[in-house]
Design a protein around this motif. Structure first.
Motif, short mmCIF file in Angstrom:
data_model
loop_
_atom_site.label_atom_id
_atom_site.label_comp_id
_atom_site.label_asym_id
_atom_site.label_seq_id
_atom_site.Cartn_x
_atom_site.Cartn_y
_atom_site.Cartn_z
N PRO A 60 -64.98 45.33 -23.56
CA PRO A 60 -63.91 44.59 -23.46
C PRO A 60 -62.87 45.56 -22.41
O PRO A 60 -61.89 45.14 -21.76
N ARG A 61 -63.06 46.84 -22.72
CA ARG A 61 -62.17 47.73 -22.01
C ARG A 61 -60.41 47.61 -22.06
O ARG A 61 -59.79 48.16 -21.47
N PHE A 97 -59.57 28.68 -34.39
CA PHE A 97 -59.88 30.02 -33.55
C PHE A 97 -60.11 31.19 -34.42
O PHE A 97 -59.36 31.28 -35.57
N LYS A 98 -61.28 31.74 -34.43
CA LYS A 98 -61.63 32.94 -35.12
C LYS A 98 -62.27 33.92 -34.12
O LYS A 98 -62.75 33.77 -32.86
N ALA A 99 -62.03 35.22 -34.31
CA ALA A 99 -62.75 36.36 -33.57
C ALA A 99 -63.42 37.39 -34.37
O ALA A 99 -62.94 37.71 -35.57
N VAL A 100 -64.86 37.92 -34.24
CA VAL A 100 -65.48 38.82 -34.79
C VAL A 100 -65.68 39.75 -33.72
O VAL A 100 -65.84 39.51 -32.74
N ASP A 101 -66.09 41.13 -34.49
CA ASP A 101 -66.52 42.23 -33.41
C ASP A 101 -67.95 42.45 -33.61
O ASP A 101 -68.71 41.70 -34.37
N ASP A 102 -68.38 43.50 -32.86
CA ASP A 102 -69.87 43.46 -32.86
C ASP A 102 -70.54 44.10 -34.10
O ASP A 102 -71.72 43.99 -34.39
N LYS A 103 -69.65 44.44 -35.08
CA LYS A 103 -70.09 44.84 -36.50
C LYS A 103 -69.92 43.66 -37.27
O LYS A 103 -70.10 43.61 -38.76
N GLY A 104 -69.67 42.53 -37.14
CA GLY A 104 -69.46 41.15 -37.67
C GLY A 104 -67.87 41.13 -38.44
O GLY A 104 -67.71 40.14 -39.49
N LYS A 105 -67.26 42.09 -38.22
CA LYS A 105 -65.81 42.13 -38.68
C LYS A 105 -64.78 41.36 -38.00
O LYS A 105 -64.82 41.11 -36.97
N ASP A 120 -56.92 41.29 -31.44
CA ASP A 120 -57.14 42.97 -31.48
C ASP A 120 -58.42 43.27 -31.39
O ASP A 120 -59.47 42.74 -31.92
N ALA A 121 -58.78 43.78 -30.02
CA ALA A 121 -60.04 44.43 -29.69
C ALA A 121 -60.34 45.80 -29.94
O ALA A 121 -61.21 46.59 -29.31
N LYS A 122 -59.21 46.52 -30.36
CA LYS A 122 -59.53 48.02 -30.54
C LYS A 122 -60.51 48.48 -31.22
O LYS A 122 -60.88 48.14 -32.34
N GLY A 123 -61.27 49.40 -30.34
CA GLY A 123 -62.50 50.08 -30.96
C GLY A 123 -63.61 49.23 -30.74
O GLY A 123 -64.74 49.69 -31.15
#
Length: 696
Positions: A60-61, A97-105, A120-123
């Motif tokens: 995402p940058r 509406f939901k969001a998860v990151d590459d670790k499933g968090k 929040d996409a930090k890290g």
């Protein structure tokens, strides 16, 4: 038995899709750190009629991503609603509406006003944003729907975009029940369930039919054209070959006119419901229950012509798109109106209209213009701007249709048939129609470009015409222009009947029925609420527009015979049409708290009784008003001499108006005539219009 996923496809299939996306993304860019967008639409078999949607943002940058639902859709020119007649804005049908990151968090999702959500996409190296469309629409709507056997996934109502990333290429994956197919204007890949688009504008401009469907394809100038028909709903039997022949003729006539195929592939999507909507590489057309050349050739021609006019040749403000708010322009009379002129003209050239049909279709447009009092107060530019504020009192489709013919005739006449409007359309397309064809993109046009470019190209000066009939709303001397081709229109006036104000509604299954108020004019004529009219005065009635045409053709005092289906039984209704009242002169718009009226004509009993422009009617005779259809039906039935008492809101004030019902003004009737003893020049102009040629 194969392992299944939640969406109904096998785990092997999921692996194939993952491999396909991996190959596509790897080949898309050499930079492994480039941001990639992958959309997914899932339909779960046997579950609720919900669309499960997601967008995966790889690399995402940004520390914060903002996901946005468009405010409006290209081609619709108004705020998106759940359905064509709904007041509910479209984004409210989206939830969960939901969001998860590459670790499933799980990542926090925060609403940022209407239509916007921040994540929040930090890290994170990947953020997957998921949501559900819980009201995708029913099959009577050709914009967006989901049934048990098929659905139409409409881009603006379903696909969110990421702020700052609209120009990035995307991939789209469809996770569908077994046996479902995909029909879309999206770019295909080697996987039938994975597609791509060059950017977000192209993504949402590609509605996608999913489910059971029938399809055919053909090549023209080496470019593939596909026809897909929703087969998951009730479909009428039809003769395939004449229907396909009609579509092929439409394609040929417009491609040949512009001498350019502006797309790599094109898909005609036929769905339930009615109407149509244009797109860059496809069109959606409602009408799977009347798949005949005669039934759908008009809307097919209109929407396909838009592949050049509107989708590529467009006003400067309509590309690239700003989806965050209204985008009013002066030129919808060009976008839609000139397209409405080229619809019958193209059918005439394709051999689908005979000479008389073309002439009388244009005569009908002029009659409608002359019968609407707003033609003297609202110019084409004003009606174009008014669509965003529901202040269009005369159709810009109609204005462009009839004025387009006059412009064409004026150019041919004054250039001795050496130039035509066709030449102007090609010239403007090449100069201003390159938004999706050239890099850097060619800019869209400005309103003032048209008369200037016409003069520069053809030598014909139409400044006075533009000042009088485009910027202003002065009366048109139709026969001055029609004479160039040896035609003449003679109009006369007749009293309009109350049947012309009849309201309809669509019921389950797609049938159109009458809305009849007890004691009203239709009730007194013998109709009842829910009647389905099969024939009128011996002629078959087809669809909502066919019914309205039949009813509007009846003069006040004329007798009629209608064959209707009432409560499952055939009934013959015989009656005499009453005179229409002045309430039919008003335009009505649904607004919160009531129904807003448009311009109230001066000198009428409406104005004399106290009604004013843009009054919001909240009640009539003490009974509250819900919708414009309800108000129209109640007022149309009033007899001449009665008094109707209106409760209205006028700004911040409340007022009461007592209006004594008076008969409406007369309507215009008449046919186009072919003059005897035409000159050789008139014959050349006429032949040129039909063939699409000039004498250069």
């Amino acid at each position: 038995m194969a392992l299944r996923s939640a969406g109904g496809i096998s785990m092997i299939r999921l692996a194939q899709v993952a491999l396909a996306l991996s190959v596509l993304l790897t080949s898309a860019a050499a930079d492994p750190g480039q941001t990639h967008l992958i959309y997914t639409a899932t339909v779960k078999p046997g579950g609720p009629r919900h669309l499960h949607l997601s967008i995966e943002v790889r690399n995402p940058r940004h520390e914060t991503l903002t996901f946005i639902v468009p405010h409006w859709a290209p081609g619709a020119y108004r705020e998106l609603t759940v359905g064509a007649r709904s007041r509910t804005v479209a984004w409210k049908q989206l939830s969960g509406f939901k969001a998860v990151d590459d670790k499933g968090k799980q990542r926090k999702v925060r609403a940022d006003g209407d239509r916007r959500w921040q994540v929040d996409a930090k890290g994170a190296t990947t953020i997957t944003f998921t949501y559900t469309n819980t009201e995708p629409g029913r099959p009577s709507n050709n914009r967006s729907y989901l049934g048990s056997g098929s659905g139409l996934i409409d881009g603006p109502r379903n696909w969110v975009y990421v702020e700052g990333m609209k120009d990035l290429p995307v991939h789209v994956h469809f996770d569908l029940p077994d046996g479902w197919e995909v029909g879309s204007g999206l770019d295909p890949t080697f996987d039938p369930m994975v597609f791509s688009a060059k950017d977000y504008d192209r993504l949402i401009d590609c509605p996608t039919l999913v489910g059971k469907m029938r399809s055919w394809s053909f090549l023209y100038r080496g470019v593939p054209h596909r026809i897909v028909v929703d087969d998951g709903q009730r479909v009428a039997r039809f003769d395939v070959e004449p229907f396909l022949d009609m579509v092929k003729r439409v394609v040929k006539v417009y491609v040949d006119m512009f001498d350019d195929v502006p797309y790599d592939h094109y898909t005609f999507i036929f769905t339930p419901g009615g109407g149509g909507l244009e797109h860059l590489t496809s069109t959606t057309i409602g009408g799977v229950r009347r798949l005949t050349p005669r039934g759908l050739m008009g809307v097919t021609a209109h929407e396909f012509f838009h592949a050049w006019n509107v989708k590529r040749l467009r006003p400067l403000r309509l590309g690239p798109f700003d989806y965050t708010g209204p985008q009013p322009v002066d030129d919808l009379w060009i976008c839609e109106g000139l397209t409405s002129y080229y619809t019958p003209l193209g059918l005439w050239r394709a051999g689908l209209y005979q000479d008389e049909e073309f002439l009388q279709s244009q005569a009908g447009g002029i009659r409608s213009w002359e019968s609407n009092p707003a033609h003297l107060v609202q110019s084409p530019q004003e009606s174009s701007r008014g669509v965003w504020t529901n202040d269009t009192r005369i159709s810009y489709y109609l204005q462009g249709q009839v004025l387009g013919m006059m412009i064409d005739l004026a150019i041919r006449d004054e250039s001795d048939n050496k130039y035509s409007l066709d030449d102007v359309m090609r010239h403007m397309y090449r100069k201003h129609g390159g938004y999706y064809r050239h890099h850097p993109p060619r800019p869209g046009f400005k309103s003032e470009d048209w008369p200037r470019e016409i003069k520069a190209l053809t030598g014909v000066d139409l400044k006075d015409f533009w000042d009088a009939h485009i910027r202003e709303s002065q009366p048109v001397d139709w026969n001055r222009y029609l004479a160039a081709a040896g035609w003449k229109l003679e109009l006369e006036t007749k009293k309009a009947s109350a049947l012309a104000a009849a309201q309809t509604r669509r019921v389950e299954g797609g049938d159109t029925v009458l809305e009849v108020q007890r004691g009203g004019a239709l009730f007194r004529a013998g109709f009842r609420d829910g009647d389905r009219v099969k024939a009128f005065n011996g002629a078959e009635v087809r669809g909502r527009f066919g019914l309205r045409r039949s009813l509007r053709a009846v003069d006040a005092g004329a007798s009629f015979v209608a064959d209707v289906i009432r409560s499952g039984k055939s009934v013959k209704v015989k009656g005499k049409a009453e005179a229409a009242n002045e309430f039919g002169l008003l335009d009505y718009t649904d607004v919160p708290g009531g129904v807003r009226v448009g311009e109230v004509p001066r000198g009428t009993a409406l104005y004399g009784g106290g009604l004013r422009d843009k009054d919001v009617v909240t009640a009539v005779d003490g009974k509250s008003v819900g919708t414009r259809g309800e108000l129209r039906a109640r007022l149309a039935g009033r007899s001449v001499g009665e008094t109707a008492t209106f409760s209205v809101k006028r700004g911040n004030d409340a007022a009461t108006c007592a209006v004594k019902v008076q008969p409406a003004e007369s309507r215009k009737v008449g046919r186009m005539q072919v003059l005897k003893g035409v000159t050789s020049k008139q014959e050349r102009v006429r032949r040129g219009m039909k063939a699409g040629t000039t004498d250069r």
